[in-house]
Design a protein around this motif. Structure first.
Motif, PDB file in Angstrom:
ATOM      1  N   GLU A  92      10.642 -16.267  -9.543  1.00 54.51           N
ATOM      2  CA  GLU A  92      10.098 -16.159  -7.689  1.00 54.51           C
ATOM      3  C   GLU A  92       8.808 -15.241  -8.179  1.00 54.51           C
ATOM      4  O   GLU A  92       8.057 -14.623  -8.443  1.00 54.51           O
ATOM      5  CB  GLU A  92      11.038 -15.618  -7.723  1.00 54.51           C
ATOM      6  N   GLU A  93       7.885 -15.508  -7.177  1.00 57.93           N
ATOM      7  CA  GLU A  93       6.557 -15.274  -7.138  1.00 57.93           C
ATOM      8  C   GLU A  93       6.885 -13.576  -5.745  1.00 57.93           C
ATOM      9  O   GLU A  93       7.360 -13.567  -4.771  1.00 57.93           O
ATOM     10  CB  GLU A  93       5.447 -15.580  -6.438  1.00 57.93           C
ATOM     11  N   LEU A  94       6.445 -12.359  -6.966  1.00 60.20           N
ATOM     12  CA  LEU A  94       6.821 -11.894  -5.525  1.00 60.20           C
ATOM     13  C   LEU A  94       5.498 -10.970  -5.948  1.00 60.20           C
ATOM     14  O   LEU A  94       4.369 -10.617  -6.725  1.00 60.20           O
ATOM     15  CB  LEU A  94       7.683 -10.312  -6.831  1.00 60.20           C
ATOM     16  N   ALA A  95       5.284  -9.515  -4.713  1.00 59.04           N
ATOM     17  CA  ALA A  95       3.765  -8.883  -4.452  1.00 59.04           C
ATOM     18  C   ALA A  95       4.426  -8.009  -4.005  1.00 59.04           C
ATOM     19  O   ALA A  95       4.424  -7.555  -2.988  1.00 59.04           O
ATOM     20  CB  ALA A  95       3.209  -9.745  -3.480  1.00 59.04           C
ATOM     21  N   GLU A  96       5.059  -6.819  -4.855  1.00 63.71           N
ATOM     22  CA  GLU A  96       5.873  -5.582  -4.282  1.00 63.71           C
ATOM     23  C   GLU A  96       4.598  -4.586  -4.890  1.00 63.71           C
ATOM     24  O   GLU A  96       3.364  -4.773  -5.235  1.00 63.71           O
ATOM     25  CB  GLU A  96       6.357  -4.996  -5.489  1.00 63.71           C
ATOM     26  N   ALA A  97       4.494  -3.342  -3.677  1.00 67.84           N
ATOM     27  CA  ALA A  97       3.666  -2.185  -2.828  1.00 67.84           C
ATOM     28  C   ALA A  97       3.702  -1.139  -4.491  1.00 67.84           C
ATOM     29  O   ALA A  97       4.668  -1.335  -5.018  1.00 67.84           O
ATOM     30  CB  ALA A  97       3.106  -1.485  -2.340  1.00 67.84           C
ATOM     31  N   LEU A  98       2.951  -1.056  -4.838  1.00 68.37           N
ATOM     32  CA  LEU A  98       2.956   0.514  -5.998  1.00 68.37           C
ATOM     33  C   LEU A  98       3.575   1.595  -5.510  1.00 68.37           C
ATOM     34  O   LEU A  98       3.766   1.696  -3.835  1.00 68.37           O
ATOM     35  CB  LEU A  98       1.152   0.717  -6.330  1.00 68.37           C
ATOM     36  N   PRO A  99       4.300   2.250  -5.976  1.00 66.41           N
ATOM     37  CA  PRO A  99       5.006   3.867  -5.450  1.00 66.41           C
ATOM     38  C   PRO A  99       3.631   4.490  -5.220  1.00 66.41           C
ATOM     39  O   PRO A  99       2.405   4.395  -5.313  1.00 66.41           O
ATOM     40  CB  PRO A  99       5.547   3.904  -6.700  1.00 66.41           C
ATOM     41  N   PRO A 100       3.882   5.569  -4.159  1.00 65.91           N
ATOM     42  CA  PRO A 100       3.164   6.293  -3.923  1.00 65.91           C
ATOM     43  C   PRO A 100       2.396   7.744  -4.490  1.00 65.91           C
ATOM     44  O   PRO A 100       2.905   7.490  -5.403  1.00 65.91           O
ATOM     45  CB  PRO A 100       3.962   7.445  -2.465  1.00 65.91           C
ATOM     46  N   GLN A 101       1.278   7.044  -4.447  1.00 66.25           N
ATOM     47  CA  GLN A 101       0.503   8.223  -5.316  1.00 66.25           C
ATOM     48  C   GLN A 101       1.068   9.780  -5.853  1.00 66.25           C
ATOM     49  O   GLN A 101       1.471  10.501  -4.358  1.00 66.25           O
ATOM     50  CB  GLN A 101      -1.077   8.362  -5.496  1.00 66.25           C
ATOM     51  N   GLY A 102       1.320  10.361  -6.599  1.00 70.42           N
ATOM     52  CA  GLY A 102       1.386  11.752  -6.408  1.00 70.42           C
ATOM     53  C   GLY A 102       3.316  11.578  -6.841  1.00 70.42           C
ATOM     54  O   GLY A 102       4.044  12.669  -7.138  1.00 70.42           O
ATOM     55  N   ASN A 103       4.102  10.872  -6.842  1.00 74.32           N
ATOM     56  CA  ASN A 103       5.308  11.136  -7.287  1.00 74.32           C
ATOM     57  C   ASN A 103       5.934  10.462  -8.787  1.00 74.32           C
ATOM     58  O   ASN A 103       5.124   8.860  -8.678  1.00 74.32           O
ATOM     59  CB  ASN A 103       6.451  10.031  -6.008  1.00 74.32           C
ATOM     60  N   ASP A 104       5.823  10.784  -9.331  1.00 75.88           N
ATOM     61  CA  ASP A 104       6.059  10.493 -10.608  1.00 75.88           C
ATOM     62  C   ASP A 104       7.416   9.735 -10.396  1.00 75.88           C
ATOM     63  O   ASP A 104       7.586   9.708 -11.630  1.00 75.88           O
ATOM     64  CB  ASP A 104       5.523  11.565 -11.816  1.00 75.88           C
ATOM     65  N   ALA A 105       8.497  10.087  -9.845  1.00 79.36           N
ATOM     66  CA  ALA A 105       9.735   9.364 -10.002  1.00 79.36           C
ATOM     67  C   ALA A 105      10.313   7.750 -10.856  1.00 79.36           C
ATOM     68  O   ALA A 105       9.004   7.009 -10.264  1.00 79.36           O
ATOM     69  CB  ALA A 105      10.643   9.598  -8.980  1.00 79.36           C
TER      70      ALA A 105
END
Length: 105
Positions: A92-105
């Motif tokens: 499966e090809e995915l295009a997931e977005a990066l998590p918001p910056q500043g959130n180290d969780a």
């Protein structure tokens, strides 16, 4: 911090691939790159989906087919010898977005 974690994860992945690559050479799962690419295309309908540079000039590539769902990971040495490292099904090809910056969780 996220960039450091990403780099560490990628480094560990390449380190994990190195013994598998050596094992693949011993198991004769290697051939000239042109022959491997041709075989993946003609037998499984796979084409190159991603590429990266590993340690010691090794090129890591992922081949896959949306039609058959098969995938293969290869490692090519600087001398042009390509070894199969892993393969499977249900690609499966995915295009997931990066998590918001500043959130180290």
């Amino acid at each position: 911090m996220i960039k450091s974690i990403l780099k560490l994860t990628m480094s560990l992945g390449f380190i994990a691939l190195a013994p598998q690559q050596a094992s693949a050479e011993q198991n004769r799962n290697c051939a000239p790159r042109e022959a491997v690419v041709e075989r993946l295309a003609s037998t499984y309908g796979e084409s190159r989906q991603s590429i990266g540079l590993g340690e010691r000039g090794m090129v890591i590539e992922t081949f896959a087919s949306a039609d058959t769902g098969t995938w293969t990971i290869t490692v090519t040495t600087p001398n042009g010898l390509t070894c199969l490292v892993a393969s499977g099904q249900s690609w499966e090809e995915l295009a997931e977005a990066l998590p918001p910056q500043g959130n180290d969780a």
